[in-house]
Design an enzyme around this catalytic site. Sequence first.
Site, PDB file in Angstrom:
ATOM      1  N   ASP A   1       0.859  -1.259  -0.064  1.00 21.88           N
ATOM      2  CA  ASP A   1      -0.117   0.044   0.160  1.00 21.88           C
ATOM      3  C   ASP A   1       0.875   1.356  -0.062  1.00 21.88           C
ATOM      4  OD1 ASP A   1      -2.254   1.596   0.083  1.00 21.88           O
ATOM      5  OD2 ASP A   1      -2.881   0.972   1.939  1.00 21.88           O
TER       6      ASP A   1
ATOM      7  N   ARG B   1       0.083   7.545  -2.339  1.00 23.11           N
ATOM      8  CA  ARG B   1       0.842   8.711  -1.624  1.00 23.11           C
ATOM      9  C   ARG B   1       2.261   9.122  -1.791  1.00 23.11           C
ATOM     10  NH1 ARG B   1      -1.575   5.948   3.603  1.00 23.11           N
ATOM     11  NH2 ARG B   1      -1.930   4.347   1.931  1.00 23.11           N
ATOM     12  N   TRP B   2       2.890   7.725  -2.116  1.00 18.60           N
ATOM     13  CA  TRP B   2       4.375   8.066  -2.475  1.00 18.60           C
ATOM     14  C   TRP B   2       4.478   9.073  -3.745  1.00 18.60           C
ATOM     15  CZ3 TRP B   2       7.362   7.264  -6.726  1.00 18.60           C
ATOM     16  CH2 TRP B   2       8.561   7.390  -6.776  1.00 18.60           C
TER      17      TRP B   2
ATOM     18  N   SER C   1     -10.563  -6.972  -5.110  1.00 10.09           N
ATOM     19  CA  SER C   1     -11.758  -7.002  -6.240  1.00 10.09           C
ATOM     20  C   SER C   1     -12.454  -5.652  -5.947  1.00 10.09           C
ATOM     21  CB  SER C   1     -12.680  -8.337  -5.617  1.00 10.09           C
ATOM     22  OG  SER C   1     -12.664  -8.135  -4.333  1.00 10.09           O
TER      23      SER C   1
ATOM     24  N   ASN D   1     -10.790  -2.786  -6.060  1.00 13.17           N
ATOM     25  CA  ASN D   1     -10.018  -1.652  -6.918  1.00 13.17           C
ATOM     26  C   ASN D   1     -10.512  -1.546  -8.121  1.00 13.17           C
ATOM     27  OD1 ASN D   1      -6.693  -2.772  -5.469  1.00 13.17           O
ATOM     28  ND2 ASN D   1      -8.022  -1.046  -4.670  1.00 13.17           N
ATOM     29  N   TRP D   2     -11.406  -2.303  -8.852  1.00  9.81           N
ATOM     30  CA  TRP D   2     -11.908  -2.070 -10.292  1.00  9.81           C
ATOM     31  C   TRP D   2     -12.757  -0.703 -10.117  1.00  9.81           C
ATOM     32  CZ3 TRP D   2     -10.356  -5.023 -13.819  1.00  9.81           C
ATOM     33  CH2 TRP D   2     -10.032  -6.181 -13.905  1.00  9.81           C
TER      34      TRP D   2
ATOM     35  N   ARG E   1      -5.174  -2.012   8.645  1.00 11.87           N
ATOM     36  CA  ARG E   1      -6.398  -2.909   8.666  1.00 11.87           C
ATOM     37  C   ARG E   1      -6.104  -3.999   7.402  1.00 11.87           C
ATOM     38  NH1 ARG E   1      -7.919   2.412   6.730  1.00 11.87           N
ATOM     39  NH2 ARG E   1      -7.356   2.505   4.335  1.00 11.87           N
ATOM     40  N   ILE E   2      -7.069  -4.927   7.347  1.00 11.19           N
ATOM     41  CA  ILE E   2      -6.805  -6.085   6.311  1.00 11.19           C
ATOM     42  C   ILE E   2      -7.185  -6.066   5.238  1.00 11.19           C
ATOM     43  CG2 ILE E   2      -7.208  -8.662   6.255  1.00 11.19           C
ATOM     44  CD1 ILE E   2      -4.992  -7.796   8.160  1.00 11.19           C
TER      45      ILE E   2
END
Length: 239
Positions: free
Chosen positions: A17, A21-22, A63, A65-66, A191-192
């Site tokens: 993740d 932001r990077w 799933s 991220n679509w 979080r997971i």
Amino acid sequence: MTTQEQNLPVHIGIIMDGNGRWATNQGLPRSAGHKKGAENIGPILEHARARGIKVVTLYAFSSDNWKRPKAEVDTLMGLFRRYMNEDIKQLQEKHVRISFIGDRERFEPDMIKRMNEIERDTAAFDDFHVLLALSYGGREDLIAAIKKIAIDVLDRKYLISNIDEHKVHNALSTHAVPYPDLVIRTSGEQRISNFLLWEIAFAELYFTPIYWPDFNEHDLDDAIEAYGRRHRRFGNVTP
Ligand code: FPP
């Protein structure tokens, strides 16, 4: 052998993740963060293998991220396509077994074909196994497993009363590998996010504020060392 080497995780899951932001922090478009993130995969896998880790699962695309803007999904698809057609050859040459978990039917036909080819061509390698989670969701994987088990019961392969943890593990997309011992999430989020839900029941969790593109070999060593200091009890008491 040091204490920490004796207590080495076999399987590490990584939630990569912080690419966006990077990039934003550097005044770059988010796509630059994803590109840099993709470039970071090879060195981290190489180091994990050198450290004696046997399995690494990388959460590359969930799933959910679509739902991202089409331009960003297109950028990621371009990166995945290039990775599967070019970069992955370096892993194959090093005899890395590669598997894909997630709903591959949502990808373009050429990518589905590549995923199947890569899995077939690397299936016999057994020293180091990389699972790429693409279009993956832990709940979705559990739903697919429940359907498989229901079909087995309807086909009278076994009774409902014989459904146990082993059968559920076997029906999951991760059936070929042991459960993760350690899950690392970069970027400070704790979080997971629907990653390997069933499989991480007893995993040690390690959160680092470092964004994925900056996460390097020393950071992986830190995570492995932190794992080595943990006392896993699996519900039992310390002897
Ligand atoms: C999370 O960062 C990262 C992703 C959703 C994509 C992960 C993709 C890569 C590491 C590169 C491509 C991978 C392969 C296998 C070639 P984010 O975009 O959610 O970052 P943010 O939370 O800072 O916005």
